[in-house]
Design an enzyme around this catalytic site. Sequence first.
Site: not given
Ligand code: ME8
Length: 542
Positions: A18, A21, A127, A130, A144, A147, A310, A313
């Site tokens: 989204h 990301h 959770c 997270c 949480c 979530h 926020k 997903k």
């Molecule tokens: O946390 N606004 O993956 P994830 C801005 N797999 N950035 C956002 C956002 C938003 N609303 N939502 C998500 C994970 N992000 C782990 C990471 S790394 C070793 C493992 C971005 O799929 C932001 O960079 O939940 C956030 O930290 C990341 O997506 C989380 O992606």
Amino acid sequence: MNKYYLTTPIYYVNDRPHIGHAYTTVVADALARYHRLRHDTTYFVTGTDENSQKNVQAMEKAGENDLAAYLERMAIAWYDTWRELGISFDNFIRTTEARHLAGVARFWKAVQASGDIYEGTYEGLYCTGCEAFKTETELIGDKCPLHPNKDLEHIKEKNYFFRLSAYREELLKLYAKGNNFVMPESRRHEIHNYVEDHLADVSISREAKSVPVGISVPGDLDQRIYVWFDALLNYMTAVGYGTDEAQFSTFWPADLHLVGKDIIKFHCALWPAMIMSAAKNDPLLRNADGSAKIPKQVHAHGFFTMDGVKISKSLGNAVDPREFIPNYGFDAVRYFLLREIPFGEDGDFSRERLASRYASDLGNTFGNLVNRAIAMSKKYFDGKVPPADITESSLPVNEQSVWDGKGGLDAIKSAVESAYAGNRCDVVLASIWDGVGDTRRSGLFQANKLIEETQPFKLVKEDPEAVGEILYALLESLRWYAWLMHPVMPNISVKIFEQLGLDARAELSKGWVQGLKWGGLTPGAVLGDPSPLFPRPESEGV
Ligand code: ME8
């Protein structure tokens, strides 16, 4: 030659990418492109975090039962979305790949040899959103906060623990202000306080019978490695840890991990401590003085929100960045994401704001400027770059205003360079738009203001020579803007070069330092054809 290795988080594949990301990934891409223009040996990694229960739950929800097929399909969806947004990653890592597993095993053994892994029993709330254990103080009610629509799992089982608390003092030293390890400053405070007051050992495995996925603990098939312990290691395995020592030594330590503010504890506390521990038994992870090779910086940004909530997903308010590409083109989407919120802060996403920035910042303020400057030059100077004294650094136009062409552009360039160096693409764009200039700012070359104040279309009859100087400066400024914005809007930048009659590939191969020298346009050279850079969107709806 400098090397520059940067990463995004690897994303869970429980859904498609989204806007949030896309935000992290586009910032990373702009920085990677900037460093490539500077001729740094740049390496940019993104990828997918696949050993997570969330992915399995999403697969089941989709009515599928072949996990490998699901993960592959989703990884391809992420890969393709990034390509559609012009993301120029050098490597896309999936944590189910053999090269990753090899590095994880090597790393686990190094930490184990340091005596930092011990067996214990974990009892607490988990959770899956997270992928983390939660303490009572982290909850709101029994949920949480990130979530709220997921129930926490109560878990009591035998786990391996990592002696994280042993690294408290070393971590606090790492957070010393001048190190810039954690950015921005507010996050540095947050993590410092957390480590000072709350750092405790963490469980780094789960019983294989209770989690459906995960990499097995070396030597204990009944336990799987905690998904974060495995995921963080992607930053090493993507550049050869466990498979290619030469490549690893070239790029490690990472120069920059870009992350959202939700995952700073993992990146700023657990991750460096893991490396400090493994380094004691793995020479690849040590500097010549024996210290651990810790990444240079973790820079955390804020969230895109939707009506203050926020974008996520699991909250079901996701917006797919591809939705906007047919109407606006990917450059404009990238511009909007990076310009709209100050890096580090939260900000609301709105389709109306996107439409309005497209029409005003891009179309009216910048696109029209390019069109007018090229059209006037073609009309008054026979389709060519006007004659001008290109060694002249200042541009006296009339008695009221003295436009310093070179000096005024140098000021913008310096602002842009320090913004890129601080990962502030929002400031990069604001500085360029200061130069495009609708509001008068002293000391800057301001293209739109120059046209407004000198009116070349009137002046041309009485003083064509002065108009030549003015239009040359305008066209040259467009060449500079095309350089400065290239990392954010690569296709638009190429179109500007072409309209200026330049071969974009040859121009870009000069590199940043040579490219940004006054006088790059040759008087008398044939100009290209102007065409709107930001045409009216086909549908008014989005
Ligand atoms: O946390 N606004 O993956 P994830 C801005 N797999 N950035 C956002 C956002 C938003 N609303 N939502 C998500 C994970 N992000 C782990 C990471 S790394 C070793 C493992 C971005 O799929 C932001 O960079 O939940 C956030 O930290 C990341 O997506 C989380 O992606």
